[in-house]
Design a protein around this motif. Structure first.
Motif, PDB file in Angstrom:
ATOM      1  N   ALA A  30      37.894  56.798  40.898  1.00 24.31           N
ATOM      2  CA  ALA A  30      36.589  56.525  41.094  1.00 24.31           C
ATOM      3  C   ALA A  30      35.922  58.044  41.937  1.00 24.31           C
ATOM      4  N   PHE A  31      37.171  58.298  42.685  1.00 26.00           N
ATOM      5  CA  PHE A  31      36.349  59.659  43.617  1.00 26.00           C
ATOM      6  C   PHE A  31      36.242  60.943  42.478  1.00 26.00           C
ATOM      7  N   ALA A  32      37.643  61.334  41.423  1.00 22.08           N
ATOM      8  CA  ALA A  32      37.333  61.896  40.704  1.00 22.08           C
ATOM      9  C   ALA A  32      36.143  61.622  40.156  1.00 22.08           C
ATOM     10  N   SER A  33      36.132  60.264  39.298  1.00 30.17           N
ATOM     11  CA  SER A  33      34.793  60.643  38.208  1.00 30.17           C
ATOM     12  C   SER A  33      33.394  60.948  39.449  1.00 30.17           C
ATOM     13  N   HIS A  34      33.100  60.331  40.218  1.00 32.58           N
ATOM     14  CA  HIS A  34      32.097  59.057  41.135  1.00 32.58           C
ATOM     15  C   HIS A  34      31.033  58.607  40.411  1.00 32.58           C
ATOM     16  N   ASP A  35      32.218  57.567  40.839  1.00 35.21           N
ATOM     17  CA  ASP A  35      31.611  56.267  40.045  1.00 35.21           C
ATOM     18  C   ASP A  35      31.956  55.041  40.261  1.00 35.21           C
ATOM     19  N   ALA A  36      30.710  54.772  40.730  1.00 35.80           N
ATOM     20  CA  ALA A  36      30.078  54.134  41.503  1.00 35.80           C
ATOM     21  C   ALA A  36      31.058  52.329  41.213  1.00 35.80           C
ATOM     22  N   GLU A  37      31.027  51.761  40.339  1.00 35.63           N
ATOM     23  CA  GLU A  37      31.133  51.049  39.086  1.00 35.63           C
ATOM     24  C   GLU A  37      33.137  51.146  39.770  1.00 35.63           C
ATOM     25  N   ASP A  38      33.557  52.185  39.251  1.00 37.61           N
ATOM     26  CA  ASP A  38      35.333  52.190  39.004  1.00 37.61           C
ATOM     27  C   ASP A  38      35.465  51.924  40.777  1.00 37.61           C
ATOM     28  N   TYR A  39      34.528  52.423  41.788  1.00 36.67           N
ATOM     29  CA  TYR A  39      35.303  52.267  42.780  1.00 36.67           C
ATOM     30  C   TYR A  39      34.755  51.276  43.804  1.00 36.67           C
ATOM     31  N   ALA A  40      33.558  49.895  43.047  1.00 29.72           N
ATOM     32  CA  ALA A  40      33.892  48.665  43.044  1.00 29.72           C
ATOM     33  C   ALA A  40      34.795  48.420  42.734  1.00 29.72           C
ATOM     34  N   GLN A  61      35.313  33.985  30.567  1.00 35.65           N
ATOM     35  CA  GLN A  61      34.812  34.944  31.129  1.00 35.65           C
ATOM     36  C   GLN A  61      35.467  35.918  32.395  1.00 35.65           C
ATOM     37  N   PRO A  62      35.185  36.629  32.348  1.00 34.65           N
ATOM     38  CA  PRO A  62      35.963  37.379  33.899  1.00 34.65           C
ATOM     39  C   PRO A  62      34.541  36.956  35.095  1.00 34.65           C
ATOM     40  N   MET A  63      34.736  37.248  35.946  1.00 36.61           N
ATOM     41  CA  MET A  63      33.781  37.017  37.200  1.00 36.61           C
ATOM     42  C   MET A  63      33.076  38.207  36.784  1.00 36.61           C
ATOM     43  N   PRO A  64      31.589  38.981  37.393  1.00 39.56           N
ATOM     44  CA  PRO A  64      31.352  40.355  37.928  1.00 39.56           C
ATOM     45  C   PRO A  64      31.756  40.380  38.842  1.00 39.56           C
ATOM     46  N   VAL A  65      32.270  42.201  39.294  1.00 40.68           N
ATOM     47  CA  VAL A  65      32.982  42.333  40.233  1.00 40.68           C
ATOM     48  C   VAL A  65      31.236  43.206  41.476  1.00 40.68           C
ATOM     49  N   PRO A  66      31.555  42.372  42.580  1.00 41.75           N
ATOM     50  CA  PRO A  66      30.090  43.327  43.684  1.00 41.75           C
ATOM     51  C   PRO A  66      30.123  44.537  43.748  1.00 41.75           C
ATOM     52  N   ASN A  67      29.306  45.033  43.834  1.00 45.68           N
ATOM     53  CA  ASN A  67      28.803  46.223  43.983  1.00 45.68           C
ATOM     54  C   ASN A  67      29.987  46.572  45.410  1.00 45.68           C
ATOM     55  N   TRP A  68      30.247  48.305  45.632  1.00 45.57           N
ATOM     56  CA  TRP A  68      31.022  49.019  46.763  1.00 45.57           C
ATOM     57  C   TRP A  68      30.135  48.535  47.766  1.00 45.57           C
ATOM     58  N   LEU A  69      29.113  48.495  47.722  1.00 49.76           N
ATOM     59  CA  LEU A  69      28.265  47.952  49.032  1.00 49.76           C
ATOM     60  C   LEU A  69      28.142  46.980  49.397  1.00 49.76           C
ATOM     61  N   ASP A  70      27.840  46.583  48.878  1.00 52.97           N
ATOM     62  CA  ASP A  70      28.299  44.087  49.248  1.00 52.97           C
ATOM     63  C   ASP A  70      29.479  44.283  49.293  1.00 52.97           C
ATOM     64  N   TYR A  98      18.686  49.312  51.414  1.00 52.72           N
ATOM     65  CA  TYR A  98      19.341  49.983  49.914  1.00 52.72           C
ATOM     66  C   TYR A  98      19.681  48.910  49.032  1.00 52.72           C
ATOM     67  N   THR A  99      20.013  48.980  48.240  1.00 54.96           N
ATOM     68  CA  THR A  99      21.025  48.655  47.405  1.00 54.96           C
ATOM     69  C   THR A  99      21.604  49.587  46.927  1.00 54.96           C
ATOM     70  N   ALA A 100      23.153  49.004  46.399  1.00 49.68           N
ATOM     71  CA  ALA A 100      24.071  50.705  46.026  1.00 49.68           C
ATOM     72  C   ALA A 100      23.375  51.144  45.105  1.00 49.68           C
ATOM     73  N   ALA A 101      22.503  50.418  44.058  1.00 46.65           N
ATOM     74  CA  ALA A 101      21.947  51.182  43.284  1.00 46.65           C
ATOM     75  C   ALA A 101      21.190  52.881  44.091  1.00 46.65           C
ATOM     76  N   GLU A 102      21.090  52.506  44.611  1.00 44.90           N
ATOM     77  CA  GLU A 102      19.832  53.735  45.674  1.00 44.90           C
ATOM     78  C   GLU A 102      20.403  54.619  46.848  1.00 44.90           C
ATOM     79  N   VAL A 103      21.738  54.344  46.571  1.00 46.59           N
ATOM     80  CA  VAL A 103      23.169  54.958  47.633  1.00 46.59           C
ATOM     81  C   VAL A 103      23.993  56.242  46.379  1.00 46.59           C
ATOM     82  N   PRO A 104      23.576  57.415  46.583  1.00 47.77           N
ATOM     83  CA  PRO A 104      24.232  58.161  46.145  1.00 47.77           C
ATOM     84  C   PRO A 104      25.777  57.889  45.975  1.00 47.77           C
ATOM     85  N   PHE A 105      26.405  58.367  45.172  1.00 50.93           N
ATOM     86  CA  PHE A 105      27.656  57.729  45.910  1.00 50.93           C
ATOM     87  C   PHE A 105      28.626  58.924  47.080  1.00 50.93           C
ATOM     88  N   VAL A 106      27.857  60.051  46.719  1.00 52.52           N
ATOM     89  CA  VAL A 106      28.484  60.865  47.486  1.00 52.52           C
ATOM     90  C   VAL A 106      28.408  60.806  49.104  1.00 52.52           C
TER      91      VAL A 106
END
Length: 231
Positions: A173-183, A12-21, A39-47
């Motif tokens: 990631a930037f086009a979709s504003h997706d934090a998971e793609d950025y991570a 099983q693949p290891m989970p990818v750490p969030n971008w902020l961490d 804040y956690t990454a979930a609390e930080v707007p992608f902007v």
């Protein structure tokens, strides 16, 4: 009796750490809280990512390229597109890729450990020549010639390959504003490249590198604050 372990579990693949961490770790801060970000990454707007890139990151890379005589235009273009995205403009993946690829190639060239690679290649090639009975002067000349050509090719391939791959990942990631793609683009590696580009690849633990980390940390705190205020 212990049940045998399902082999598929280890695959099983290891989970990818969030971008902020990831970013905090690359800046020598193991948690967001130690960077002044409660804040956690979930609390930080992608902007916030766009604010950071258009501000502290662009300032740092602008200075790095200026010192090395690199054309500022590609980096000014990246700053401008991040500023537009931070203001709420939707920017497509192809537009992102067009500005990111040349700018990233510059960053990876600046971050490439050219002197170390050249030194190792020269020493290895000269030793090889001596082992084949070449005179000392001939061996040294051969080593230097080989190292120059090898280093030039290695630097170009390193910069172009990394720029191509990372421009594609970050553009999506930037086009979709997706934090998971950025991570999943592994921004911690990009942070390390910025620091090496600013400090020089041979001094990534020296005073210039510490300055770069401080500026990037402070800029990140500011970017997150701006993003949360405008939420």
């Amino acid at each position: 009796m212990t049940e045998p372990r399902d082999p598929s579990e280890s695959l099983q693949p290891m989970p990818v750490p969030n971008w902020l961490d990831q970013v905090c770790e690359a800046l020598h801060e193991p948690t967001a809280h130690r960077s002044g970000l409660p804040y956690t990454a979930a609390e930080v707007p992608f902007v916030a990512v766009h604010h950071w890139h258009a501000g502290a990151v662009a300032d740092l890379i602008g200075e790095a390229t200026g010192r090395r005589g690199v054309d500022a235009a590609p980096h000014d273009a990246v700053r401008a597109v991040h500023a537009r995205a931070a203001a709420g403009e939707a920017i497509g993946e192809h537009a992102w890729s067009a500005v990111l690829e040349p700018a990233l190639a510059d960053v990876y060239r600046l971050a490439y450990p050219r002197e170390q690679v050249h030194s190792r290649a020269s020493s290895a090639a000269a030793s090889f020549a001596r082992s084949r009975g070449w005179f000392e002067g001939e061996a040294e000349h051969y080593g230097e010639t080989y190292a120059r050509l090898n280093t030039e090719v290695s630097e170009r391939v390193h910069a172009e390959a990394n720029a191509l791959a990372n421009a594609a990942a970050y553009s999506a990631a930037f086009a979709s504003h997706d934090a998971e793609d950025y991570a999943r683009a592994w921004p911690f590696a990009m942070v390390r490249a910025w620091i090496a580009a600013y400090s020089g690849p041979a001094d990534t633990d020296g005073s210039a590198a510490r300055e770069a980390r401080t500026r990037l940390r402070d800029g990140l705190v500011d970017a997150v604050g701006r993003a949360r205020v405008s939420r």
